[in-house]
Scaffold this active site. Structure first.
Site, PDB file in Angstrom:
ATOM      1  N   SER A 143      62.835 -37.002 -27.706  1.00  0.00           N
ATOM      2  CA  SER A 143      63.513 -35.953 -26.930  1.00  0.00           C
ATOM      3  C   SER A 143      64.804 -36.531 -26.353  1.00  0.00           C
ATOM      4  CB  SER A 143      62.587 -35.510 -25.791  1.00  0.00           C
ATOM      5  OG  SER A 143      63.295 -34.756 -24.831  1.00  0.00           O
ATOM      6  N   TYR A 156      56.768 -35.646 -18.647  1.00  0.00           N
ATOM      7  CA  TYR A 156      57.401 -35.445 -19.954  1.00  0.00           C
ATOM      8  C   TYR A 156      58.450 -36.542 -20.194  1.00  0.00           C
ATOM      9  CZ  TYR A 156      59.583 -32.947 -23.878  1.00  0.00           C
ATOM     10  OH  TYR A 156      60.072 -32.597 -25.111  1.00  0.00           O
TER      11      TYR A 156
HETATM   12  P1  NAP Z   1      56.003 -25.802 -29.085  1.00  0.00           P
HETATM   13  O1  NAP Z   1      56.405 -24.589 -29.829  1.00  0.00           O
HETATM   14  O2  NAP Z   1      55.406 -25.684 -27.742  1.00  0.00           O
HETATM   15  O3  NAP Z   1      55.120 -26.695 -30.037  1.00  0.00           O
HETATM   16  C1  NAP Z   1      54.314 -27.749 -29.579  1.00  0.00           C
HETATM   17  C2  NAP Z   1      53.286 -28.026 -30.631  1.00  0.00           C
HETATM   18  O4  NAP Z   1      52.375 -29.019 -30.171  1.00  0.00           O
HETATM   19  C3  NAP Z   1      52.459 -26.783 -30.935  1.00  0.00           C
HETATM   20  O5  NAP Z   1      52.132 -26.768 -32.279  1.00  0.00           O
HETATM   21  C4  NAP Z   1      51.244 -27.013 -30.074  1.00  0.00           C
HETATM   22  O6  NAP Z   1      50.111 -26.287 -30.467  1.00  0.00           O
HETATM   23  C5  NAP Z   1      51.058 -28.503 -30.297  1.00  0.00           C
HETATM   24  N1  NAP Z   1      50.146 -29.041 -29.322  1.00  0.00           N
HETATM   25  C6  NAP Z   1      50.302 -29.075 -27.984  1.00  0.00           C
HETATM   26  N2  NAP Z   1      49.207 -29.595 -27.414  1.00  0.00           N
HETATM   27  C7  NAP Z   1      48.340 -29.877 -28.411  1.00  0.00           C
HETATM   28  C8  NAP Z   1      47.018 -30.415 -28.446  1.00  0.00           C
HETATM   29  N3  NAP Z   1      46.365 -30.732 -27.352  1.00  0.00           N
HETATM   30  N4  NAP Z   1      46.436 -30.567 -29.649  1.00  0.00           N
HETATM   31  C9  NAP Z   1      47.080 -30.213 -30.784  1.00  0.00           C
HETATM   32  N5  NAP Z   1      48.312 -29.698 -30.806  1.00  0.00           N
HETATM   33  C10 NAP Z   1      48.932 -29.536 -29.628  1.00  0.00           C
HETATM   34  O7  NAP Z   1      57.289 -26.680 -28.859  1.00  0.00           O
HETATM   35  P2  NAP Z   1      58.253 -27.461 -29.858  1.00  0.00           P
HETATM   36  O8  NAP Z   1      59.587 -27.387 -29.231  1.00  0.00           O
HETATM   37  O9  NAP Z   1      58.097 -27.031 -31.266  1.00  0.00           O
HETATM   38  O10 NAP Z   1      57.716 -28.941 -29.647  1.00  0.00           O
HETATM   39  C11 NAP Z   1      57.435 -29.820 -30.695  1.00  0.00           C
HETATM   40  C12 NAP Z   1      57.786 -31.226 -30.258  1.00  0.00           C
HETATM   41  O11 NAP Z   1      59.189 -31.316 -30.071  1.00  0.00           O
HETATM   42  C13 NAP Z   1      57.160 -31.630 -28.927  1.00  0.00           C
HETATM   43  O12 NAP Z   1      56.743 -32.970 -28.980  1.00  0.00           O
HETATM   44  C14 NAP Z   1      58.313 -31.463 -27.957  1.00  0.00           C
HETATM   45  O13 NAP Z   1      58.183 -32.272 -26.829  1.00  0.00           O
HETATM   46  C15 NAP Z   1      59.470 -31.876 -28.825  1.00  0.00           C
HETATM   47  N6  NAP Z   1      60.800 -31.440 -28.376  1.00  0.00           N
HETATM   48  C16 NAP Z   1      61.129 -30.135 -28.329  1.00  0.00           C
HETATM   49  C17 NAP Z   1      62.419 -29.766 -27.925  1.00  0.00           C
HETATM   50  C18 NAP Z   1      62.884 -28.339 -27.876  1.00  0.00           C
HETATM   51  O14 NAP Z   1      64.012 -28.096 -27.469  1.00  0.00           O
HETATM   52  N7  NAP Z   1      62.117 -27.356 -28.291  1.00  0.00           N
HETATM   53  C19 NAP Z   1      63.328 -30.747 -27.571  1.00  0.00           C
HETATM   54  C20 NAP Z   1      62.936 -32.077 -27.623  1.00  0.00           C
HETATM   55  C21 NAP Z   1      61.679 -32.415 -28.037  1.00  0.00           C
HETATM   56  P3  NAP Z   1      49.796 -24.850 -29.769  1.00  0.00           P
HETATM   57  O15 NAP Z   1      50.790 -23.889 -30.337  1.00  0.00           O
HETATM   58  O16 NAP Z   1      48.409 -24.603 -30.156  1.00  0.00           O
HETATM   59  O17 NAP Z   1      50.005 -25.044 -28.294  1.00  0.00           O
END
Ligand code: NAP
Length: 251
Positions: A143, A156
């Site tokens: 991130s 986080y």
């Molecule tokens: P998201 O839509 O909230 O996706 C998060 C994913 O992680 C979902 O598939 C979620 O499953 C899964 N997850 C969470 N807790 C879990 C658990 N206990 N067991 C299994 N799966 C779990 O957000 P995203 O933005 O795509 O995030 C993906 C990654 O990118 C994360 O590591 C996040 O920190 C990182 N990130 C995102 C951004 C951004 O701007 N969006 C920026 C930097 C980094 P569920 O749908 O079932 O909850």
């Protein structure tokens, strides 16, 4: 283009049901990889998109809040294709509150998924990669909070800064054994993770105003970086945290 080809490779992607995990799964599938999606929610949509790209897809229902599912994830992946070539540690959660009142639960929940399960799943996958000497690629989804402090997200920021350090440590231990460990640091992307920010008009305007590209990222914007780091084109790249952020960190 041959060195970007992932035909015959199997990629395990955690959190594959939505957001960045879905975007990465589809990109790896389009590059020829078979996908093992790991998630706690239905991965039907991702499965459809990967199959449309001509890839095999197997879903493993697993809650990564604990280490319990790790053995099953390895077992089902090996059963599907006999080898895990690529691991994308994408599953992650975020909790928002001022540091002064941040709870132990919000600390532990985030650290358990973002850091503890990520480490032990990676350890288990690496053991299989080392067992047959074939090596592999690990891509951690870090991130901007791997580089910056942020506000109201102490666990986080700690987890993502820790993940950057872990990426470098694992790269140092495994580089000579044929495993490339790298990370991608996404900027601000339109997913569930950033819903609260996008719903806050003040924060949302401030964020957009700082992104040189002039727009939030779309999950598809990560695909190229993921395919590159998963491919033999990245064979001599170890321990980098690659920002894909529309220029945010350059500002
Ligand atoms: P998201 O839509 O909230 O996706 C998060 C994913 O992680 C979902 O598939 C979620 O499953 C899964 N997850 C969470 N807790 C879990 C658990 N206990 N067991 C299994 N799966 C779990 O957000 P995203 O933005 O795509 O995030 C993906 C990654 O990118 C994360 O590591 C996040 O920190 C990182 N990130 C995102 C951004 C951004 O701007 N969006 C920026 C930097 C980094 P569920 O749908 O079932 O909850």
């Amino acid at each position: 283009m041959i060195s970007f080809d992932l035909k015959g490779k199997t990629a395990v992607v955690t959190g594959a049901n939505t957001g960045l995990g879905q975007g990465i799964s589809v990109a790896l599938a389009q590059a020829g990889a078979s996908i093992v999606g790991v998630g706690r929610s239905s991965m039907e949509e991702t499965e459809g998109l990967c199959r449309e790209a001509g890839a095999r897809f197997h879903g493993v229902q697993a809650d990564l809040a604990t280490l319990e599912p790790i053995e099953r994830i390895i077992g089902e992946s090996m059963e599907m294709s006999g080898r895990i070539d690529i691991l994308v540690n994408n599953a992650g959660i975020i909790r928002r509150a001022d540091a002064i009142e941040f709870s132990e639960k919000d600390w532990d929940d985030v650290m358990n998924v973002n850091l503890k399960s990520t480490f032990f799943l990676t350890q288990a996958v690496a053991r299989t990669m080392l067992a047959d000497g074939g090596g592999g690629k690990v891509i951690n989804i870090a991130s901007l909070l791997s580089f910056q402090g942020g506000i109201r997200i102490p666990s986080y920021t700690a987890s993502k800064s820790g993940l950057a350090g872990l990426t470098r440590l694992l790269a140092c231990e495994w580089a000579a054994k044929g495993i490339n460990v790298n990370a991608i640091a996404p900027g601000y992307f339109v997913t569930n993770n950033t819903e609260a920010l996008r719903d806050d008009p003040k924060r949302s305007t401030e964020i957009l105003g700082r992104i040189p590209a002039g727009r939030w990222g779309d999950p598809g914007d990560l695909g190229g970086a993921a395919v590159f780091l998963a491919s033999s084109a990245a064979n001599y790249i170890h321990g980098v945290v690659l920002p894909v952020d529309g220029g945010w960190l350059a500002r």
